[in-house]
Scaffold this motif. Structure first.
Motif, PDB file in Angstrom:
ATOM      1  N   LEU A   1     -14.346  34.805 -17.619  1.00 52.90           N
ATOM      2  CA  LEU A   1     -14.247  33.524 -16.933  1.00 52.90           C
ATOM      3  C   LEU A   1     -13.059  32.709 -17.423  1.00 52.90           C
ATOM      4  CD1 LEU A   1     -15.549  31.474 -14.952  1.00 52.90           C
ATOM      5  CD2 LEU A   1     -16.857  30.582 -16.908  1.00 52.90           C
ATOM      6  N   ALA A   2     -12.782  32.774 -18.724  1.00 55.54           N
ATOM      7  CA  ALA A   2     -11.728  31.953 -19.315  1.00 55.54           C
ATOM      8  C   ALA A   2     -10.820  32.804 -20.189  1.00 55.54           C
ATOM      9  CB  ALA A   2     -12.345  30.831 -20.146  1.00 55.54           C
ATOM     10  N   PRO A   3      -9.564  32.410 -20.311  1.00 58.72           N
ATOM     11  CA  PRO A   3      -8.678  33.119 -21.239  1.00 58.72           C
ATOM     12  C   PRO A   3      -9.066  32.807 -22.679  1.00 58.72           C
ATOM     13  CG  PRO A   3      -7.548  31.206 -20.330  1.00 58.72           C
ATOM     14  CD  PRO A   3      -8.853  31.329 -19.595  1.00 58.72           C
ATOM     15  N   LEU A   4      -8.659  33.658 -23.591  1.00 61.12           N
ATOM     16  CA  LEU A   4      -8.963  33.466 -25.005  1.00 61.12           C
ATOM     17  C   LEU A   4      -8.364  32.157 -25.522  1.00 61.12           C
ATOM     18  CD1 LEU A   4     -10.279  34.678 -27.524  1.00 61.12           C
ATOM     19  CD2 LEU A   4      -8.114  35.857 -28.000  1.00 61.12           C
ATOM     20  N   GLU A   5      -7.302  31.686 -24.882  1.00 62.54           N
ATOM     21  CA  GLU A   5      -6.633  30.451 -25.305  1.00 62.54           C
ATOM     22  C   GLU A   5      -7.592  29.262 -25.327  1.00 62.54           C
ATOM     23  OE1 GLU A   5      -3.012  27.510 -23.796  1.00 62.54           O
ATOM     24  OE2 GLU A   5      -4.009  28.877 -22.409  1.00 62.54           O
ATOM     25  N   VAL A   6      -8.556  29.239 -24.404  1.00 67.16           N
ATOM     26  CA  VAL A   6      -9.506  28.121 -24.358  1.00 67.16           C
ATOM     27  C   VAL A   6     -10.283  28.044 -25.665  1.00 67.16           C
ATOM     28  CG1 VAL A   6     -11.589  27.225 -23.260  1.00 67.16           C
ATOM     29  CG2 VAL A   6      -9.714  28.100 -21.853  1.00 67.16           C
ATOM     30  N   LYS A   7     -10.798  29.172 -26.104  1.00 71.48           N
ATOM     31  CA  LYS A   7     -11.552  29.196 -27.361  1.00 71.48           C
ATOM     32  C   LYS A   7     -10.636  28.867 -28.544  1.00 71.48           C
ATOM     33  CE  LYS A   7     -13.960  32.151 -30.599  1.00 71.48           C
ATOM     34  NZ  LYS A   7     -13.932  33.499 -31.169  1.00 71.48           N
ATOM     35  N   GLU A   8      -9.439  29.399 -28.539  1.00 69.53           N
ATOM     36  CA  GLU A   8      -8.528  29.183 -29.660  1.00 69.53           C
ATOM     37  C   GLU A   8      -8.119  27.706 -29.764  1.00 69.53           C
ATOM     38  OE1 GLU A   8      -6.438  33.624 -29.797  1.00 69.53           O
ATOM     39  OE2 GLU A   8      -5.485  31.992 -28.675  1.00 69.53           O
ATOM     40  N   ARG A   9      -7.840  27.071 -28.628  1.00 69.65           N
ATOM     41  CA  ARG A   9      -7.499  25.646 -28.656  1.00 69.65           C
ATOM     42  C   ARG A   9      -8.697  24.812 -29.116  1.00 69.65           C
ATOM     43  NH1 ARG A   9      -4.829  23.425 -23.314  1.00 69.65           N
ATOM     44  NH2 ARG A   9      -4.715  21.565 -24.665  1.00 69.65           N
ATOM     45  N   LEU A  10      -9.876  25.198 -28.672  1.00 63.12           N
ATOM     46  CA  LEU A  10     -11.092  24.493 -29.068  1.00 63.12           C
ATOM     47  C   LEU A  10     -11.311  24.601 -30.566  1.00 63.12           C
ATOM     48  CD1 LEU A  10     -13.634  22.948 -28.262  1.00 63.12           C
ATOM     49  CD2 LEU A  10     -14.708  25.129 -27.693  1.00 63.12           C
ATOM     50  N   GLU A  11     -11.163  25.794 -31.097  1.00 63.92           N
ATOM     51  CA  GLU A  11     -11.326  25.994 -32.544  1.00 63.92           C
ATOM     52  C   GLU A  11     -10.311  25.161 -33.322  1.00 63.92           C
ATOM     53  OE1 GLU A  11     -13.045  30.513 -33.059  1.00 63.92           O
ATOM     54  OE2 GLU A  11     -10.907  30.255 -32.659  1.00 63.92           O
ATOM     55  N   GLY A  12      -9.068  25.143 -32.843  1.00 71.62           N
ATOM     56  CA  GLY A  12      -8.030  24.383 -33.532  1.00 71.62           C
ATOM     57  C   GLY A  12      -8.322  22.898 -33.542  1.00 71.62           C
TER      58      GLY A  12
ATOM     59  N   PHE B   1     -26.010  28.557 -17.984  1.00 73.81           N
ATOM     60  CA  PHE B   1     -24.954  28.058 -18.858  1.00 73.81           C
ATOM     61  C   PHE B   1     -23.911  27.273 -18.078  1.00 73.81           C
ATOM     62  CE2 PHE B   1     -26.724  31.583 -21.202  1.00 73.81           C
ATOM     63  CZ  PHE B   1     -26.680  31.179 -22.528  1.00 73.81           C
ATOM     64  N   ALA B   2     -23.295  26.334 -18.776  1.00 68.54           N
ATOM     65  CA  ALA B   2     -22.089  25.663 -18.294  1.00 68.54           C
ATOM     66  C   ALA B   2     -20.949  26.162 -19.179  1.00 68.54           C
ATOM     67  CB  ALA B   2     -22.228  24.148 -18.414  1.00 68.54           C
ATOM     68  N   LEU B   3     -20.041  26.916 -18.587  1.00 67.33           N
ATOM     69  CA  LEU B   3     -18.997  27.578 -19.370  1.00 67.33           C
ATOM     70  C   LEU B   3     -17.609  27.171 -18.879  1.00 67.33           C
ATOM     71  CD1 LEU B   3     -20.476  31.202 -19.614  1.00 67.33           C
ATOM     72  CD2 LEU B   3     -20.696  29.326 -21.265  1.00 67.33           C
ATOM     73  N   PRO B   4     -16.657  27.030 -19.820  1.00 62.39           N
ATOM     74  CA  PRO B   4     -15.320  26.582 -19.428  1.00 62.39           C
ATOM     75  C   PRO B   4     -14.527  27.675 -18.718  1.00 62.39           C
ATOM     76  CG  PRO B   4     -15.362  27.093 -21.767  1.00 62.39           C
ATOM     77  CD  PRO B   4     -16.781  27.226 -21.281  1.00 62.39           C
TER      78      PRO B   4
ATOM     79  N   VAL C   1     -15.433  23.114 -16.131  1.00 64.77           N
ATOM     80  CA  VAL C   1     -16.433  24.132 -16.453  1.00 64.77           C
ATOM     81  C   VAL C   1     -17.190  24.514 -15.189  1.00 64.77           C
ATOM     82  CG1 VAL C   1     -16.761  23.340 -18.829  1.00 64.77           C
ATOM     83  CG2 VAL C   1     -18.217  22.424 -17.021  1.00 64.77           C
ATOM     84  N   GLN C   2     -17.655  25.747 -15.154  1.00 66.85           N
ATOM     85  CA  GLN C   2     -18.555  26.195 -14.095  1.00 66.85           C
ATOM     86  C   GLN C   2     -19.988  26.017 -14.576  1.00 66.85           C
ATOM     87  OE1 GLN C   2     -17.986  29.914 -12.083  1.00 66.85           O
ATOM     88  NE2 GLN C   2     -15.749  29.789 -12.145  1.00 66.85           N
ATOM     89  N   VAL C   3     -20.883  25.645 -13.680  1.00 64.73           N
ATOM     90  CA  VAL C   3     -22.268  25.375 -14.060  1.00 64.73           C
ATOM     91  C   VAL C   3     -23.209  26.379 -13.387  1.00 64.73           C
ATOM     92  CG1 VAL C   3     -21.769  22.928 -14.359  1.00 64.73           C
ATOM     93  CG2 VAL C   3     -22.644  23.731 -12.168  1.00 64.73           C
ATOM     94  N   GLY C   4     -24.417  26.472 -13.955  1.00 65.28           N
ATOM     95  CA  GLY C   4     -25.455  27.315 -13.366  1.00 65.28           C
ATOM     96  C   GLY C   4     -25.214  28.793 -13.521  1.00 65.28           C
ATOM     97  N   LEU C   5     -24.414  29.192 -14.525  1.00 67.09           N
ATOM     98  CA  LEU C   5     -24.069  30.607 -14.696  1.00 67.09           C
ATOM     99  C   LEU C   5     -25.206  31.367 -15.376  1.00 67.09           C
ATOM    100  CD1 LEU C   5     -20.355  30.235 -15.839  1.00 67.09           C
ATOM    101  CD2 LEU C   5     -21.192  30.972 -13.606  1.00 67.09           C
ATOM    102  N   ARG C   6     -25.550  32.503 -14.798  1.00 71.73           N
ATOM    103  CA  ARG C   6     -26.567  33.389 -15.375  1.00 71.73           C
ATOM    104  C   ARG C   6     -25.883  34.610 -15.968  1.00 71.73           C
ATOM    105  NH1 ARG C   6     -30.511  34.196 -10.357  1.00 71.73           N
ATOM    106  NH2 ARG C   6     -28.464  34.464  -9.391  1.00 71.73           N
ATOM    107  N   LEU C   7     -26.454  35.125 -17.033  1.00 69.36           N
ATOM    108  CA  LEU C   7     -25.906  36.332 -17.662  1.00 69.36           C
ATOM    109  C   LEU C   7     -26.618  37.560 -17.129  1.00 69.36           C
ATOM    110  CD1 LEU C   7     -25.608  35.137 -21.367  1.00 69.36           C
ATOM    111  CD2 LEU C   7     -23.949  34.935 -19.513  1.00 69.36           C
ATOM    112  N   SER C   8     -25.872  38.642 -17.038  1.00 69.46           N
ATOM    113  CA  SER C   8     -26.478  39.879 -16.544  1.00 69.46           C
ATOM    114  C   SER C   8     -27.421  40.488 -17.575  1.00 69.46           C
ATOM    115  CB  SER C   8     -25.385  40.899 -16.174  1.00 69.46           C
ATOM    116  OG  SER C   8     -24.561  41.171 -17.298  1.00 69.46           O
ATOM    117  N   SER C   9     -27.195  40.158 -18.854  1.00 68.77           N
ATOM    118  CA  SER C   9     -28.094  40.641 -19.909  1.00 68.77           C
ATOM    119  C   SER C   9     -27.957  39.747 -21.134  1.00 68.77           C
ATOM    120  CB  SER C   9     -27.768  42.085 -20.292  1.00 68.77           C
ATOM    121  OG  SER C   9     -26.546  42.148 -21.004  1.00 68.77           O
ATOM    122  N   GLU C  10     -29.005  39.705 -21.948  1.00 70.20           N
ATOM    123  CA  GLU C  10     -28.961  38.930 -23.181  1.00 70.20           C
ATOM    124  C   GLU C  10     -27.934  39.492 -24.148  1.00 70.20           C
ATOM    125  OE1 GLU C  10     -32.718  38.527 -25.068  1.00 70.20           O
ATOM    126  OE2 GLU C  10     -33.504  37.078 -23.602  1.00 70.20           O
ATOM    127  N   LYS C  11     -27.571  40.742 -23.959  1.00 63.18           N
ATOM    128  CA  LYS C  11     -26.607  41.374 -24.857  1.00 63.18           C
ATOM    129  C   LYS C  11     -25.276  40.637 -24.853  1.00 63.18           C
ATOM    130  CE  LYS C  11     -24.367  45.787 -25.881  1.00 63.18           C
ATOM    131  NZ  LYS C  11     -24.160  47.198 -25.453  1.00 63.18           N
TER     132      LYS C  11
END
Length: 526
Positions: free
Chosen positions: A443-454, A491-494, A500-510
């Motif tokens: 859904l999102a590039p790795l940059e989103v997580k990296e900027r968030l962590e920074g 989930f609401a995921l960036p 962010v997109q809302v109402g996202l379901r995962l295909s598995s808990e894994k």
């Protein structure tokens, strides 16, 4: 306080003023319309019979009457503040915003304008050019300048709202005001009077906040003639239980609180949640107001009318939607906020940037010194993000779920820690884990997580999940999350910073398991 809109003819003062009044809950006043009603003549007729001098005298008289009132958006005539006494009156009774537009824009608008403008009656192009050359230094002399060229009305209104810290939340009942005002706590009684509240006031606070600010609240209420009764609770999430609310109900009965009374929640998110829930349920609902005193409560918990308490199985599992009469955020109360509480609040502010304001996120990315320097703008932007979202979806049936970014994992961590981990710190961890999940599912590039962590690291917030809680433990705790629908976590995921997109379901808990494990394995334990 009034908001005065000023600027050259056709700069949009009335159009912008009407929309600004709607968005702030203030009354709209067009000064020229007041003059016309009083004179029972049109502006051109006044100019024809009395000349410009006669018109300016009427303008001064009308402005004195208007400025004597408050809580208004006032559209002024294009020369109203050339008179120094008029200017002083407006600057003392409110804030003046000068709208600036290019000659070309103004001339084009005048071509479509149905209003007759006496000073531009003959050869509008030449007269406008002359007027602007004469008044240009005057218009530039005002502190608050707003460019209107090639901009939508809503965009201009939003800019002014951010500067004055005023919002009106629609969608829940008749709506309610949100005000960000330094020293506002000392004017609580005035605000209650303006809302038409006349009964007794029940003040709920905690020991930490009451030590600093309860006296100010009680004095303000006394000065405005309110009878009040205060209840002070121990601080902390562990207090947020149905048993505590029962004790609040009992104290309200002892204080003879009735349906004409009002509950004031003075404190952070815990006091706001419990106070709102007590108000929602006592006598089937009484009015309440919120005075948030923490960064986290100002930016998030105080807005939206969501109230509730925790159960042993999870956070906020019992509650109600109950809109306050108004929210009054006084930034002066942040002076006494402990550093860890300040950091916890910054997690929610950073979240607001991720879900709805890239510029807010960029300001937070620059670290604590930049945040402190721009705290007023940052706080107002964060509150504005939530206001816009809850207006769109007041009862959390769609877009409002964006506010849950990071919270599904965060609530699980809080529950596992028995609330020893602060909510904001858990949200920081949760955002990293859910940004990792967004990356894993494409859904999102790795940059989103990296900027968030920074950004989190620069603010002194955790970017790592506690090793003492395994991914399996966290997943199990997530099953009690109130955001589940038909037995499934949503989930609401960036997708990017600012959306962010809302109402996202995962295909598995894994998928969630892998995201949690990746965050733990990549980093040191908290």
């Amino acid at each position: 306080m009034n908001i005065y809109l000023y600027g050259p003819p056709a700069s949009g003062k009335s159009t912008i003023g009407v929309r600004l009044a709607e968005r702030t809950g203030l009354a709209f006043v067009d000064l020229d319309e007041i003059i016309e009603r009083t004179a029972q003549q049109s502006i051109p007729q006044i100019f024809e019979q009395e000349g410009e001098r006669g018109f300016r005298q009427r303008e001064r008289e009308a402005l004195r009457r208007v400025a004597a009132a408050s809580n208004q958006v006032v559209a002024l005539g294009g020369g109203a503040l050339l008179d120094l006494s008029n200017r002083k009156l407006c600057e003392q009774s409110g804030t003046v915003f000068c709208l600036q537009a290019s000659y070309g824009t103004l001339l084009q608008r005048l071509g479509f304008d149905q209003n007759q403008r006496p000073l531009l009656a003959e050869d509008a192009a030449a007269q406008l050019e002359k007027l602007l050359s004469q008044r240009y230094p005057h218009y530039l002399s005002f502190e608050h300048q707003v460019e209107v060229d090639h901009r939508l009305v809503d965009e201009i209104v939003w800019e002014i709202q951010l500067k004055v810290g005023m919002f009106w939340v629609r969608g829940m009942g008749s709506g309610y005001a949100v005000r960000i005002l330094r020293g506002g706590r000392t004017r609580l009684g005035q605000f209650l009077r303006q809302q038409g509240l006349k009964g007794s006031v029940f003040v709920l606070s905690d020991e930490n906040v009451a030590a600093h600010y309860l006296a100010d609240i009680e004095q303000s209420l006394q000065e405005d003639g309110f009878q009040s009764h205060s209840m002070v609770l121990p601080p902390g999430e562990q207090t947020k239980t149905i048993q505590t609310v029962q004790s609040i109900w009992s104290e309200m009965i002892r204080a003879r609180v009735d349906r004409t009374s009002c509950l004031v929640a003075l404190g952070g998110g815990v006091i706001g949640d419990m106070g709102g829930f007590a108000a929602a349920t006592y006598m089937r609902g009484i009015p309440w107001v919120v005075l948030p005193t923490t960064l986290l409560a100002m930016a998030d918990a105080s807005l939206g009318g969501k109230t509730g308490v925790d159960l042993p199985q999870g956070k906020n599992l019992v509650g109600a939607f109950h809109a306050p009469q108004f929210v009054l955020a006084d930034p002066e109360t942040l002076v006494t906020l402990p550093q860890r509480e300040w950091q916890a609040g910054m997690a929610e502010i950073l979240k607001a940037g991720v879900i709805g304001d890239p510029l807010l996120f960029e300001l937070c990315e620059d670290g604590e010194m930049v945040v402190q320097k721009n705290l007023s703008e940052i706080l107002t932007r964060a509150m504005g993000v939530k206001v816009r979202i809850i207006e769109e979806d007041p009862f959390e049936r769609g877009r409002r779920a964006a506010l849950n970014f990071g919270h599904t994992v965060a609530h699980a961590i809080e529950t596992l820690s028995q609330y020893q981990i602060l909510h904001g710190f858990a949200v920081a961890m949760g955002m990293v884990a859910e940004a990792q999940l967004a990356y894993q599912i494409g859904l999102a590039p790795l940059e989103v997580k990296e900027r968030l962590e920074g950004a989190l690291a620069k603010l002194g917030l955790p970017t790592r999940l506690p090793k003492r809680f395994s991914p399996s433990d966290i997943l199990q705790a997530m099953q009690s999350d109130k955001k589940k629908q038909l037995g499934e976590l949503r989930f609401a995921l960036p997708e990017r910073i600012g959306y962010v997109q809302v109402g996202l379901r995962l295909s598995s808990e894994k998928q969630m398991f892998e995201a949690l494990r990746a965050c733990q394995e990549e980093m040191e334990p908290v």
